[in-house]
Design a protein around this motif. Structure first.
Motif, PDB file in Angstrom:
ATOM      1  N   ASN A  78       7.433  12.955   1.821  1.00  0.00           N
ATOM      2  CA  ASN A  78       8.767  12.355   1.811  1.00  0.00           C
ATOM      3  C   ASN A  78       9.150  11.808   0.445  1.00  0.00           C
ATOM      4  OD1 ASN A  78       9.178  12.970   4.484  1.00  0.00           O
ATOM      5  ND2 ASN A  78       8.670  10.932   5.262  1.00  0.00           N
ATOM      6  N   LEU A  79       8.192  11.128  -0.220  1.00  0.00           N
ATOM      7  CA  LEU A  79       8.500  10.554  -1.526  1.00  0.00           C
ATOM      8  C   LEU A  79       8.709  11.657  -2.571  1.00  0.00           C
ATOM      9  CD1 LEU A  79       8.962   7.993  -3.128  1.00  0.00           C
ATOM     10  CD2 LEU A  79       6.504   7.884  -3.604  1.00  0.00           C
ATOM     11  N   LEU A  80       7.892  12.697  -2.489  1.00  0.00           N
ATOM     12  CA  LEU A  80       8.076  13.831  -3.406  1.00  0.00           C
ATOM     13  C   LEU A  80       9.463  14.441  -3.251  1.00  0.00           C
ATOM     14  CD1 LEU A  80       4.633  15.667  -3.239  1.00  0.00           C
ATOM     15  CD2 LEU A  80       5.709  14.752  -5.294  1.00  0.00           C
ATOM     16  N   LYS A  81       9.862  14.653  -2.021  1.00  0.00           N
ATOM     17  CA  LYS A  81      11.176  15.256  -1.779  1.00  0.00           C
ATOM     18  C   LYS A  81      12.296  14.353  -2.276  1.00  0.00           C
ATOM     19  CE  LYS A  81      14.001  17.537   1.698  1.00  0.00           C
ATOM     20  NZ  LYS A  81      14.065  18.073   3.077  1.00  0.00           N
ATOM     21  N   ALA A  82      12.187  13.058  -1.974  1.00  0.00           N
ATOM     22  CA  ALA A  82      13.231  12.111  -2.395  1.00  0.00           C
ATOM     23  C   ALA A  82      13.355  12.036  -3.912  1.00  0.00           C
ATOM     24  CB  ALA A  82      12.926  10.728  -1.821  1.00  0.00           C
ATOM     25  N   GLU A 140      -4.419  -7.287   1.904  1.00  0.00           N
ATOM     26  CA  GLU A 140      -3.199  -7.724   1.235  1.00  0.00           C
ATOM     27  C   GLU A 140      -2.033  -6.768   1.401  1.00  0.00           C
ATOM     28  OE1 GLU A 140      -3.701  -8.439  -2.867  1.00  0.00           O
ATOM     29  OE2 GLU A 140      -5.348  -9.836  -2.617  1.00  0.00           O
ATOM     30  N   ARG A 141      -2.335  -5.492   1.586  1.00  0.00           N
ATOM     31  CA  ARG A 141      -1.297  -4.493   1.472  1.00  0.00           C
ATOM     32  C   ARG A 141      -0.295  -4.508   2.615  1.00  0.00           C
ATOM     33  NH1 ARG A 141      -4.996   0.835   2.789  1.00  0.00           N
ATOM     34  NH2 ARG A 141      -4.677   0.829   5.039  1.00  0.00           N
ATOM     35  N   ARG A 142       0.900  -4.024   2.311  1.00  0.00           N
ATOM     36  CA  ARG A 142       1.885  -3.769   3.356  1.00  0.00           C
ATOM     37  C   ARG A 142       2.550  -2.430   3.040  1.00  0.00           C
ATOM     38  NH1 ARG A 142       5.645  -9.119   2.307  1.00  0.00           N
ATOM     39  NH2 ARG A 142       6.132  -8.786   0.113  1.00  0.00           N
ATOM     40  N   SER A 143       3.833  -2.379   2.740  1.00  0.00           N
ATOM     41  CA  SER A 143       4.481  -1.089   2.504  1.00  0.00           C
ATOM     42  C   SER A 143       4.029  -0.462   1.184  1.00  0.00           C
ATOM     43  CB  SER A 143       6.000  -1.256   2.509  1.00  0.00           C
ATOM     44  OG  SER A 143       6.394  -2.171   1.513  1.00  0.00           O
ATOM     45  N   MET A 144       4.100   0.865   1.098  1.00  0.00           N
ATOM     46  CA  MET A 144       3.667   1.566  -0.104  1.00  0.00           C
ATOM     47  C   MET A 144       4.748   1.557  -1.163  1.00  0.00           C
ATOM     48  SD  MET A 144       1.343   4.780   1.118  1.00  0.00           S
ATOM     49  CE  MET A 144       0.742   4.957  -0.566  1.00  0.00           C
ATOM     50  N   LEU A 145       4.299   1.529  -2.425  1.00  0.00           N
ATOM     51  CA  LEU A 145       5.209   1.543  -3.569  1.00  0.00           C
ATOM     52  C   LEU A 145       5.131   2.855  -4.346  1.00  0.00           C
ATOM     53  CD1 LEU A 145       4.571  -2.064  -4.951  1.00  0.00           C
ATOM     54  CD2 LEU A 145       6.537  -1.268  -3.623  1.00  0.00           C
ATOM     55  N   GLY A 146       4.108   3.677  -4.066  1.00  0.00           N
ATOM     56  CA  GLY A 146       3.993   4.946  -4.767  1.00  0.00           C
ATOM     57  C   GLY A 146       2.559   5.418  -4.868  1.00  0.00           C
ATOM     58  N   PHE A 147       2.348   6.451  -5.690  1.00  0.00           N
ATOM     59  CA  PHE A 147       1.009   7.011  -5.853  1.00  0.00           C
ATOM     60  C   PHE A 147       0.918   7.825  -7.135  1.00  0.00           C
ATOM     61  CE2 PHE A 147       3.445  10.385  -3.889  1.00  0.00           C
ATOM     62  CZ  PHE A 147       2.967  11.536  -4.489  1.00  0.00           C
ATOM     63  N   VAL A 148      -0.330   8.061  -7.554  1.00  0.00           N
ATOM     64  CA  VAL A 148      -0.638   8.985  -8.652  1.00  0.00           C
ATOM     65  C   VAL A 148      -1.607  10.019  -8.109  1.00  0.00           C
ATOM     66  CG1 VAL A 148      -1.495   9.266 -11.010  1.00  0.00           C
ATOM     67  CG2 VAL A 148      -0.460   7.085 -10.316  1.00  0.00           C
ATOM     68  N   HIS A 149      -1.315  11.281  -8.363  1.00  0.00           N
ATOM     69  CA  HIS A 149      -2.227  12.377  -8.015  1.00  0.00           C
ATOM     70  C   HIS A 149      -2.722  12.975  -9.330  1.00  0.00           C
ATOM     71  CE1 HIS A 149      -2.452  16.867  -6.512  1.00  0.00           C
ATOM     72  NE2 HIS A 149      -3.588  16.440  -7.009  1.00  0.00           N
ATOM     73  N   PHE A 150      -4.054  12.954  -9.537  1.00  0.00           N
ATOM     74  CA  PHE A 150      -4.617  13.507 -10.775  1.00  0.00           C
ATOM     75  C   PHE A 150      -5.884  14.289 -10.475  1.00  0.00           C
ATOM     76  CE2 PHE A 150      -6.692   9.429 -10.172  1.00  0.00           C
ATOM     77  CZ  PHE A 150      -7.999   9.614 -10.621  1.00  0.00           C
ATOM     78  N   ARG A 151      -6.297  15.085 -11.457  1.00  0.00           N
ATOM     79  CA  ARG A 151      -7.526  15.878 -11.329  1.00  0.00           C
ATOM     80  C   ARG A 151      -8.228  15.973 -12.681  1.00  0.00           C
ATOM     81  NH1 ARG A 151      -6.035  21.097  -7.481  1.00  0.00           N
ATOM     82  NH2 ARG A 151      -4.459  20.053  -6.179  1.00  0.00           N
ATOM     83  N   PHE A 152      -9.512  16.243 -12.626  1.00  0.00           N
ATOM     84  CA  PHE A 152     -10.292  16.532 -13.823  1.00  0.00           C
ATOM     85  C   PHE A 152     -10.447  18.049 -13.905  1.00  0.00           C
ATOM     86  CE2 PHE A 152     -11.682  12.335 -12.327  1.00  0.00           C
ATOM     87  CZ  PHE A 152     -11.429  11.572 -13.460  1.00  0.00           C
ATOM     88  N   PRO A 170      12.013   3.707  -5.525  1.00  0.00           N
ATOM     89  CA  PRO A 170      13.068   3.187  -6.397  1.00  0.00           C
ATOM     90  C   PRO A 170      12.949   1.696  -6.680  1.00  0.00           C
ATOM     91  CG  PRO A 170      13.995   4.736  -4.838  1.00  0.00           C
ATOM     92  CD  PRO A 170      12.555   4.545  -4.435  1.00  0.00           C
ATOM     93  N   ARG A 171      12.556   0.905  -5.671  1.00  0.00           N
ATOM     94  CA  ARG A 171      12.468  -0.547  -5.863  1.00  0.00           C
ATOM     95  C   ARG A 171      11.314  -0.951  -6.783  1.00  0.00           C
ATOM     96  NH1 ARG A 171       9.951   0.352  -0.986  1.00  0.00           N
ATOM     97  NH2 ARG A 171       8.045  -0.831  -0.513  1.00  0.00           N
ATOM     98  N   LEU A 177       5.408  -0.905 -13.774  1.00  0.00           N
ATOM     99  CA  LEU A 177       4.318  -0.374 -12.964  1.00  0.00           C
ATOM    100  C   LEU A 177       3.916   1.030 -13.410  1.00  0.00           C
ATOM    101  CD1 LEU A 177       2.364  -0.636 -10.601  1.00  0.00           C
ATOM    102  CD2 LEU A 177       4.210   0.136  -9.075  1.00  0.00           C
ATOM    103  N   GLY A 178       4.901   1.861 -13.719  1.00  0.00           N
ATOM    104  CA  GLY A 178       4.603   3.214 -14.174  1.00  0.00           C
ATOM    105  C   GLY A 178       3.797   3.217 -15.461  1.00  0.00           C
ATOM    106  N   LYS A 179       4.164   2.340 -16.385  1.00  0.00           N
ATOM    107  CA  LYS A 179       3.425   2.232 -17.647  1.00  0.00           C
ATOM    108  C   LYS A 179       1.995   1.758 -17.393  1.00  0.00           C
ATOM    109  CE  LYS A 179       3.596   0.090 -22.230  1.00  0.00           C
ATOM    110  NZ  LYS A 179       4.346  -0.833 -23.131  1.00  0.00           N
TER     111      LYS A 179
END
Length: 256
Positions: A78-82, A140-152, A170-171, A177-179
């Motif tokens: 969903n986040l990818l599509k948005a 501590e966690r509640r709603s998600m804010l995002g993710f990083v997908h990486f590989r070696f 967006p929020r 956070l991205g930096k």
């Protein structure tokens, strides 16, 4: 004597070629081992697990593509599509199928970002400062804010960390956070002896392109279509960016 001289020269060339092949095989073996060791580590977040800045509190968790829950798969899709459907345009239906396969691969490594209920850090705090004084990320966690997908992976005979996705709600955007996540990715790359961090950005995604090139100091790589073949590059919708950590990597991925 003349024939012997030619034979001796041929023998020397044969020995030199054998040495080169041996060195190449040893180099490949060393790279494969680096990738294997880096990929075997299930938690790359030993240094930092919390973020609090600009009114945003977050905690981080590691994950792998072959261990995603159905709810995480749904969230990622969903986040990818948005975030990406607009940048890909008419290419999105095909690209979405590719991304769905990529996201569940055993090689996929994740950093999941959750909104924290209680984070005491004023900036970026090492995990050791939280141990025994605050709840775990799970608590501590509640709603998600995002993710990083990486590989070696190996690119141009170099071990690199390849960022497949960095996606934020967006929020959570525009708050540093991205930096922070990219700095964390670079630390992970350094720790695992990768020669560079590499990623792909859609040309139409001007915000992302500016973020990586201006804020994070990434450059268009020599393996990007626009550098390999300028005419071909105009036909492609993306650029490949990189940040190198060694002279060898810089020479290969960034050029003179």
């Amino acid at each position: 004597m003349e024939a012997k001289g030619v034979e001796s020269c041929n023998n020397n060339k044969s020995k030199a070629n054998k040495m080169k092949r041996k060195e190449k095989l040893e180099k490949k073996k060393a790279m494969d081992e680096l990738i294997k060791v880096a990929s075997a580590e299930k938690n790359h977040l030993s240094a930092f697990r919390h973020y609090q800045k600009n009114g945003l509190s977050a905690c981080l968790e590691s994950g792998t593509g072959d261990k995603l829950s159905s709810s995480l798969k749904h969230y990622i899709q969903n986040l990818l599509k948005a975030n990406m459907e607009g940048a890909y345009g008419t290419e999105w239906p095909v690209e979405e199928k590719v991304k769905r396969r990529e996201m569940v691969a055993s090689e996929a490594r994740y950093i999941f970002v959750y909104e924290a209920l209680d984070a005491n850090a004023s900036e970026l705090l090492p995990m050791s400062e939280h141990e025994g004084t605050s709840a775990s990320c799970v608590e501590e966690r509640r709603s998600m804010l995002g993710f990083v997908h990486f590989r070696f992976v190996v690119e141009e005979d170099l071990p690199v960390l390849y960022v497949y996705e960095l996606q934020l709600e967006p929020r959570a955007q525009g708050k540093g956070l991205g930096k922070f996540l990219m700095q964390l990715i670079e630390l992970i790359a350094h720790k695992n002896h990768m020669g560079a961090v590499v990623l792909t950005v859609q040309k139409a995604n001007l915000v992302a392109m500016n973020f990586y090139t201006s804020k994070m100091r990434y450059v268009i790589s020599t393996i990007s279509p626009s550098k390999v073949d300028p005419w071909l590059g105009t036909q492609k919708s993306y650029e490949i960016l990189c940040k190198s950590f060694s002279n060898d990597a810089k020479a290969i991925l960034e050029g003179p």
